[in-house]
Design a protein around this motif. Structure first.
Motif, PDB file in Angstrom:
ATOM      1  N   VAL A 160       0.859  -1.180   0.000  1.00  0.00           N
ATOM      2  CA  VAL A 160       0.000   0.000   0.000  1.00  0.00           C
ATOM      3  C   VAL A 160       0.895   1.229   0.000  1.00  0.00           C
ATOM      4  N   VAL A 161       0.534   2.230  -0.812  1.00  0.00           N
ATOM      5  CA  VAL A 161       1.277   3.487  -0.812  1.00  0.00           C
ATOM      6  C   VAL A 161       0.286   4.643  -0.797  1.00  0.00           C
ATOM      7  N   GLY A 162       0.607   5.658   0.009  1.00  0.00           N
ATOM      8  CA  GLY A 162      -0.223   6.855   0.063  1.00  0.00           C
ATOM      9  C   GLY A 162       0.251   7.879  -0.949  1.00  0.00           C
ATOM     10  N   VAL A 163      -0.704   8.467  -1.679  1.00  0.00           N
ATOM     11  CA  VAL A 163      -0.400   9.441  -2.729  1.00  0.00           C
ATOM     12  C   VAL A 163      -1.177  10.721  -2.441  1.00  0.00           C
ATOM     13  N   ASP A 164      -0.490  11.868  -2.530  1.00  0.00           N
ATOM     14  CA  ASP A 164      -1.198  13.137  -2.367  1.00  0.00           C
ATOM     15  C   ASP A 164      -0.745  14.191  -3.369  1.00  0.00           C
ATOM     16  N   GLY A 165       0.031  13.777  -4.370  1.00  0.00           N
ATOM     17  CA  GLY A 165       0.464  14.715  -5.392  1.00  0.00           C
ATOM     18  C   GLY A 165       1.713  15.480  -5.049  1.00  0.00           C
ATOM     19  N   SER A 166       2.266  15.299  -3.848  1.00  0.00           N
ATOM     20  CA  SER A 166       3.443  16.046  -3.421  1.00  0.00           C
ATOM     21  C   SER A 166       4.724  15.337  -3.846  1.00  0.00           C
ATOM     22  N   GLU A 167       5.848  16.042  -3.672  1.00  0.00           N
ATOM     23  CA  GLU A 167       7.150  15.478  -4.042  1.00  0.00           C
ATOM     24  C   GLU A 167       7.509  14.285  -3.167  1.00  0.00           C
ATOM     25  N   HIS A 168       7.252  14.399  -1.844  1.00  0.00           N
ATOM     26  CA  HIS A 168       7.627  13.292  -0.976  1.00  0.00           C
ATOM     27  C   HIS A 168       6.758  12.062  -1.231  1.00  0.00           C
ATOM     28  N   ALA A 169       5.503  12.272  -1.652  1.00  0.00           N
ATOM     29  CA  ALA A 169       4.662  11.130  -1.998  1.00  0.00           C
ATOM     30  C   ALA A 169       5.132  10.476  -3.295  1.00  0.00           C
ATOM     31  N   ALA A 170       5.618  11.266  -4.244  1.00  0.00           N
ATOM     32  CA  ALA A 170       6.110  10.707  -5.508  1.00  0.00           C
ATOM     33  C   ALA A 170       7.304   9.799  -5.265  1.00  0.00           C
ATOM     34  N   ALA A 171       8.206  10.196  -4.361  1.00  0.00           N
ATOM     35  CA  ALA A 171       9.346   9.344  -4.029  1.00  0.00           C
ATOM     36  C   ALA A 171       8.877   8.037  -3.403  1.00  0.00           C
ATOM     37  N   ALA A 172       7.832   8.101  -2.581  1.00  0.00           N
ATOM     38  CA  ALA A 172       7.287   6.893  -1.965  1.00  0.00           C
ATOM     39  C   ALA A 172       6.690   5.962  -3.017  1.00  0.00           C
ATOM     40  N   VAL A 173       6.025   6.525  -4.015  1.00  0.00           N
ATOM     41  CA  VAL A 173       5.437   5.710  -5.081  1.00  0.00           C
ATOM     42  C   VAL A 173       6.529   4.990  -5.864  1.00  0.00           C
ATOM     43  N   ASP A 174       7.638   5.674  -6.138  1.00  0.00           N
ATOM     44  CA  ASP A 174       8.754   5.034  -6.840  1.00  0.00           C
ATOM     45  C   ASP A 174       9.210   3.780  -6.097  1.00  0.00           C
ATOM     46  N   LEU A 175       9.411   3.926  -4.796  1.00  0.00           N
ATOM     47  CA  LEU A 175       9.888   2.792  -4.008  1.00  0.00           C
ATOM     48  C   LEU A 175       8.819   1.705  -3.895  1.00  0.00           C
ATOM     49  N   ALA A 176       7.563   2.091  -3.793  1.00  0.00           N
ATOM     50  CA  ALA A 176       6.488   1.109  -3.678  1.00  0.00           C
ATOM     51  C   ALA A 176       6.427   0.219  -4.922  1.00  0.00           C
ATOM     52  N   PHE A 177       6.561   0.812  -6.092  1.00  0.00           N
ATOM     53  CA  PHE A 177       6.573   0.013  -7.318  1.00  0.00           C
ATOM     54  C   PHE A 177       7.770  -0.933  -7.330  1.00  0.00           C
ATOM     55  N   GLU A 178       8.912  -0.422  -6.913  1.00  0.00           N
ATOM     56  CA  GLU A 178      10.121  -1.239  -6.914  1.00  0.00           C
ATOM     57  C   GLU A 178       9.976  -2.438  -5.978  1.00  0.00           C
ATOM     58  N   GLU A 179       9.462  -2.187  -4.773  1.00  0.00           N
ATOM     59  CA  GLU A 179       9.273  -3.270  -3.809  1.00  0.00           C
ATOM     60  C   GLU A 179       8.250  -4.284  -4.315  1.00  0.00           C
ATOM     61  N   ALA A 180       7.145  -3.811  -4.871  1.00  0.00           N
ATOM     62  CA  ALA A 180       6.121  -4.716  -5.381  1.00  0.00           C
ATOM     63  C   ALA A 180       6.673  -5.585  -6.510  1.00  0.00           C
ATOM     64  N   ALA A 181       7.483  -5.004  -7.384  1.00  0.00           N
ATOM     65  CA  ALA A 181       8.070  -5.772  -8.473  1.00  0.00           C
ATOM     66  C   ALA A 181       9.032  -6.829  -7.944  1.00  0.00           C
ATOM     67  N   LEU A 182       9.833  -6.482  -6.939  1.00  0.00           N
ATOM     68  CA  LEU A 182      10.771  -7.443  -6.358  1.00  0.00           C
ATOM     69  C   LEU A 182      10.053  -8.617  -5.724  1.00  0.00           C
ATOM     70  N   ARG A 183       8.893  -8.354  -5.137  1.00  0.00           N
ATOM     71  CA  ARG A 183       8.155  -9.398  -4.413  1.00  0.00           C
ATOM     72  C   ARG A 183       7.105 -10.102  -5.269  1.00  0.00           C
ATOM     73  N   GLY A 184       6.889  -9.647  -6.504  1.00  0.00           N
ATOM     74  CA  GLY A 184       5.803 -10.204  -7.307  1.00  0.00           C
ATOM     75  C   GLY A 184       4.455  -9.911  -6.677  1.00  0.00           C
ATOM     76  N   ALA A 185       4.320  -8.716  -6.103  1.00  0.00           N
ATOM     77  CA  ALA A 185       3.125  -8.362  -5.339  1.00  0.00           C
ATOM     78  C   ALA A 185       2.286  -7.325  -6.080  1.00  0.00           C
ATOM     79  N   GLU A 186       1.037  -7.190  -5.661  1.00  0.00           N
ATOM     80  CA  GLU A 186       0.164  -6.139  -6.156  1.00  0.00           C
ATOM     81  C   GLU A 186       0.504  -4.823  -5.450  1.00  0.00           C
ATOM     82  N   LEU A 187       0.005  -3.721  -6.009  1.00  0.00           N
ATOM     83  CA  LEU A 187       0.204  -2.424  -5.384  1.00  0.00           C
ATOM     84  C   LEU A 187      -1.118  -1.669  -5.343  1.00  0.00           C
ATOM     85  N   ARG A 188      -1.468  -1.205  -4.153  1.00  0.00           N
ATOM     86  CA  ARG A 188      -2.650  -0.366  -3.965  1.00  0.00           C
ATOM     87  C   ARG A 188      -2.183   1.056  -3.695  1.00  0.00           C
ATOM     88  N   ALA A 189      -2.475   1.960  -4.623  1.00  0.00           N
ATOM     89  CA  ALA A 189      -2.128   3.370  -4.468  1.00  0.00           C
ATOM     90  C   ALA A 189      -3.387   4.124  -4.068  1.00  0.00           C
TER      91      ALA A 189
END
Length: 291
Positions: A160-189
């Motif tokens: 799960v990743v929280g998104v609010d349109g800010s710069e710090h949220a964008a960095a979190a989304v980058d890492l969330a995708f990376e982690e989900a890809a490494l684990r073969g997991a789904e991502l809820r934004a």
């Protein structure tokens, strides 16, 4: 979080209690997945339990601290080697405040991993006993805070990743995708729409703008990670409650942090602090400009 050829280590703060190994286990598993070295760090503290007349000399105290810290790290290295023999591991026994030690280690780290034994009560989370909040606020890389005991995940696995349109949220989304890809997991934004004290007569236009921001934030990143099954939605409610509920059985909850500040109560945003206390899964806090 990572870049081609990156060999920055996963840094983990080692708990002196050998029964508390969740942070160490997560860290070595992550190092194995990313094919990175692991650095186990223990900061020497002040021995307790002495009566005044039994107070040891400076040399005796330092010797006791060094011996205890060495034993803690030897046990951690043995644990790592048994779990993933292929992971390169080194141990650092440091003197000083744990927050300062881990902040310094974060300069050249891929991530810093901590346990959360101090996060069971609000007064501990926001008091001087906890190191998680000040480390998260001042670290130069993502900080992972692991719960004790182990939480129960759900199949199919998801982040799960929280998104609010800010710069710090964008960095979190980058890492969330990376982690989900490494684990073969789904991502809820999730974009959480929090209604103010004065209800807007027509909430449709601002909610549509929120949906647009959410869609734009995840679009380009999803193109880089097409294998990740992505779900994104706007949810009405309080951000801490919504993110905590959504992450109940997640592999992890990823949030951005604003950092900065000098006092514990002013270090992070209210959402970051709230999910750190209430989440029952690993919380991954990502600074807006990770090193």
């Amino acid at each position: 979080m990572s870049r081609p050829g990156d060999r920055r280590p996963i840094v983990v703060g080692v708990d002196p209690d050998p029964s508390r190994r969740m942070a160490l286990a997560w860290a070595v598993d992550e190092a194995a997945r990313r094919r990175l070295p692991l650095r186990a760090v223990h900061a020497e503290g002040v021995p307790r339990g002495y009566r005044v007349r039994e107070m040891p000399t400076w040399e005796e105290r330092n010797e006791a601290l060094h011996k205890a810290g060495t034993q803690v790290l030897e046990g951690a290295v043995d644990f790592v080697t048994a779990r993933h023999p292929q992971v390169e591991v080194d141990a650092v026994l440091a003197r000083g405040d744990p927050v300062w030690v881990l902040r310094e280690q974060s300069h050249d780290a891929m991530a810093v991993v901590l346990g959360s034994r101090h996060l069971s009560r609000a007064q501990e989370v926001f008091g001087s006993a906890s190191i998680a909040i000040p480390v998260m606020a001042h670290a130069h890389c993502p900080v992972v805070v692991m719960p004790e005991p182990e939480h129960i995940t759900q199949e199919p696995a998801y982040y799960v990743v929280g998104v609010d349109g800010s710069e710090h949220a964008a960095a979190a989304v980058d890492l969330a995708f990376e982690e989900a890809a490494l684990r073969g997991a789904e991502l809820r934004a999730l974009y959480v729409w929090e209604q103010g004290p004065l209800r807007i007569f027509d909430e449709y236009p601002p909610q549509q703008e929120a949906r647009r921001l959410l869609s734009e934030t995840v679009a380009g990143r999803h193109a880089r990670y097409p294998e990740v099954d992505l779900r994104h939605e706007l949810v009405v409610g309080h951000p801490v409650q919504v993110l905590t509920d959504a992450s109940a059985h997640a592999l992890g909850l990823v949030v951005g942090t604003r950092g900065h500040g000098g006092f514990t109560g002013m270090l992070l945003g209210s959402v970051s602090q709230g999910v750190l206390h209430h989440a029952r899964c690993p919380v991954i806090a990502v600074p807006s400009r990770p090193a």
